[in-house]
Write a protein that holds these residues in place. Structure first.
Motif, short mmCIF file in Angstrom:
data_model
loop_
_atom_site.label_atom_id
_atom_site.label_comp_id
_atom_site.label_asym_id
_atom_site.label_seq_id
_atom_site.Cartn_x
_atom_site.Cartn_y
_atom_site.Cartn_z
N ALA A 1 0.84 -1.21 0.00
CA ALA A 1 0.00 0.00 0.00
C ALA A 1 0.87 1.25 0.00
N GLU A 2 0.30 2.32 -0.48
CA GLU A 2 0.93 3.63 -0.40
C GLU A 2 0.50 4.24 0.93
N VAL A 3 1.42 4.90 1.63
CA VAL A 3 1.07 5.66 2.83
C VAL A 3 1.08 7.13 2.43
N TYR A 4 -0.10 7.76 2.47
CA TYR A 4 -0.23 9.14 2.05
C TYR A 4 -0.27 10.05 3.27
N ILE A 5 0.73 10.93 3.38
CA ILE A 5 0.83 11.90 4.47
C ILE A 5 0.61 13.28 3.86
N PRO A 6 -0.52 13.93 4.15
CA PRO A 6 -0.80 15.24 3.57
C PRO A 6 0.21 16.31 4.00
N ASP A 7 0.37 17.31 3.18
CA ASP A 7 1.29 18.41 3.49
C ASP A 7 0.94 19.09 4.81
#
Length: 90
Positions: free
Chosen positions: A72-78
């Protein structure tokens, strides 16, 4: 019934990761959550709440490694990155 809120990534034109995406988001006060979106975007799961961004990010990477085979991709918002750098209060 509630409203559906879409979490659109800036790189949404890219093909989703094989294991989907683990999203991290923040609320107030000092409330961070993770949730796993399937590759198709049609289902969600693995929701959990944390009191710090660091704990949420660590949990997202553990979830990916231990439950999703690292696919999976781990998406951390700005906004979370800025908060961790001291620039944004949730």
């Amino acid at each position: 019934m509630g409203d559906v809120v879409a979490f659109v990534r800036p790189d949404a034109a890219q093909e989703p990761a094989a294991g989907g995406t683990i999203h991290i988001w923040m609320g107030k006060p000092q409330h961070f959550e993770i949730g796993h979106e399937s590759r198709s975007g049609n289902s969600w799961g693995y929701f959990a709440a944390f009191t710090s961004a660091e704990a949420a990010i660590g949990a997202a990477y553990r979830l990916n490694r231990e439950e999703l085979g690292g696919e999976a991709e781990v998406y951390i918002p700005d906004a979370i990155r800025a908060h961790m750098a001291g620039g944004v209060e949730p």
